[in-house]
Design an enzyme around this catalytic site. Sequence first.
Site, short mmCIF file in Angstrom:
data_model
loop_
_atom_site.label_atom_id
_atom_site.label_comp_id
_atom_site.label_asym_id
_atom_site.label_seq_id
_atom_site.Cartn_x
_atom_site.Cartn_y
_atom_site.Cartn_z
N LYS A 63 3.03 10.10 8.10
CA LYS A 63 2.28 9.65 9.29
C LYS A 63 2.82 10.17 10.64
O LYS A 63 2.42 11.25 11.05
CB LYS A 63 2.15 8.13 9.27
CG LYS A 63 1.17 7.70 8.15
CD LYS A 63 0.58 6.33 8.37
CE LYS A 63 -0.63 6.09 7.53
NZ LYS A 63 -0.42 5.37 6.28
N TYR A 72 0.86 -1.18 0.00
CA TYR A 72 0.00 0.00 0.00
C TYR A 72 0.90 1.24 0.00
O TYR A 72 1.79 1.35 0.84
CB TYR A 72 -0.94 0.03 1.21
CG TYR A 72 -1.78 1.29 1.20
CD1 TYR A 72 -2.85 1.42 0.32
CD2 TYR A 72 -1.44 2.38 2.00
CE1 TYR A 72 -3.58 2.60 0.26
CE2 TYR A 72 -2.17 3.56 1.95
CZ TYR A 72 -3.24 3.66 1.07
OH TYR A 72 -3.95 4.82 0.99
C1 LIG Z 1 -0.61 5.78 4.82
C2 LIG Z 1 0.41 5.36 3.86
C3 LIG Z 1 0.65 6.06 2.67
C4 LIG Z 1 -0.19 7.26 2.25
O1 LIG Z 1 -0.08 8.32 3.13
P1 LIG Z 1 -1.24 9.44 3.15
O2 LIG Z 1 -0.73 10.44 4.14
O3 LIG Z 1 -2.49 8.74 3.61
O4 LIG Z 1 -1.35 9.97 1.79
C5 LIG Z 1 1.65 5.62 1.84
N1 LIG Z 1 2.39 4.53 2.15
C6 LIG Z 1 2.21 3.84 3.28
C7 LIG Z 1 3.09 2.67 3.59
C8 LIG Z 1 1.21 4.20 4.18
O5 LIG Z 1 1.00 3.49 5.28
#
Ligand SMILES: *Cc1c(COP(=O)(O)O)cnc(C)c1O
Length: 430
Positions: free
Chosen positions: A276, A146
């Site tokens: 994050k 993801y």
């Molecule tokens: C959450 C996440 C993203 C995307 O980040 P957003 O701030 O939601 O756009 C990309 N890669 C990984 C591994 C994630 O956990």
Amino acid sequence: METASLLEFDKKHIWHPYTSLTTPLPVYPVAGARGAKIILDDGRELVDGMASWWSVIHGYNHPQLNSAIKEQVDSFSHVMFGGLTHRPAVELCQRLVDITPDGLEKVFLCDSGSISVEVAMKMAIQYWYALDRPQKKRFLTIRNGYHGDAFHAMSVCDPDTGMHSLYRGVLPEYFFAAAPQTPFSGDWNSGDIASFSQLIAANAESLCAVILEPIVQGAGGMRFYHPQYLREVRRLCDEFDVLLIADEIATGFGRSGRLFACEYAEVVPDILCLGKALTGGYMTLAATITSEKVAAGVCRKGVGLPGVFMHGPTFMGNAVACAVACRSIELLLATGWQQNVRRIERGLQQGLAPCRQLETVAEVRVLGAIGVVEMKKPVQMASVQQKFVDAGVWVRPFGKLVYVLPPFIISDSELEALTGAISTIVAGEQ
Ligand SMILES: *Cc1c(COP(=O)(O)O)cnc(C)c1O
């Protein structure tokens, strides 16, 4: 506005992540949050198991993070980053260069994780273009990944769970190796890298980069894989002249038990994505960090080359976000995060152990401050969520996964409340 009318408006007009506006799921109104607790409008307090999706590592309403924001707002909140710079951005980037693996030293600040992935992918394409190998513009990744919801980020998410069929013709089509199968602490099975190895060898001429989540695959399945897999990936990227992009947006800042999950394999990527937990969950901010070599390539001058990196968001380097990120990193390094993460790891191992006995449970796995109960069948999200709220905890399952990633400051008794509620509620699922 009364709570009832607020919820009514929400239901009719507001999209929540991955929701329908014709058959909306219930949402719970929040009045406040502090430490490891979320407080609902009706006064109920929930122990937070999600850290608001990996990000709130120091807990809510932290006095030092609050004051970092207030101090910055009183100085200035934002100025354009084109032609201007400021202390919060410089100090943050200095810290990022210091704490990330050696060799990563050129920082691009952007607004969200998905965009930091877009930036990393653009860097990889631009690098090979400037080195006069413009045919190297495709990506290789692994299944169950993801990387975000923007188009290019989506193109390297798992093709099935990412619904690629829906965007056929719009989404670029890239290469997917089988997901690693050797568990984090299992015996390394050298056959595990075969699919990846074959794909990179066969397509090296058209590949600019490999992108993957090191060690922990997050939203694509919450799986932990063997560090040797990552070492093999690094070795093959070097052998075939392909850059390695590590997406540590979820794992960064201690969550996996190391400050960065790459450290488990002692692997240094060419490009690293962070987001994050970067601001301790206070504001949206992300960073893409690369090496001298990649930066030099990207910025190479010549006929037909831009000589600059072609990206520049309006809110780049937002001063309030940088200030709170800086304070969050200071706090992380000053508060013995490793002991906390190890303590949470033990608490999750013990507290989730009863789930291992259940007929309905496929697997229980724990790494660092991440605990996962994988069910054999998907859970009914709305009803299970309600049960968790009634039990005084905030856990948001998806599909077959009931998982927790609590704030690092969660107390032992709060952690027990969390794992106790999971064990009880999971046991009740048919
Ligand atoms: C959450 C996440 C993203 C995307 O980040 P957003 O701030 O939601 O756009 C990309 N890669 C990984 C591994 C994630 O956990």
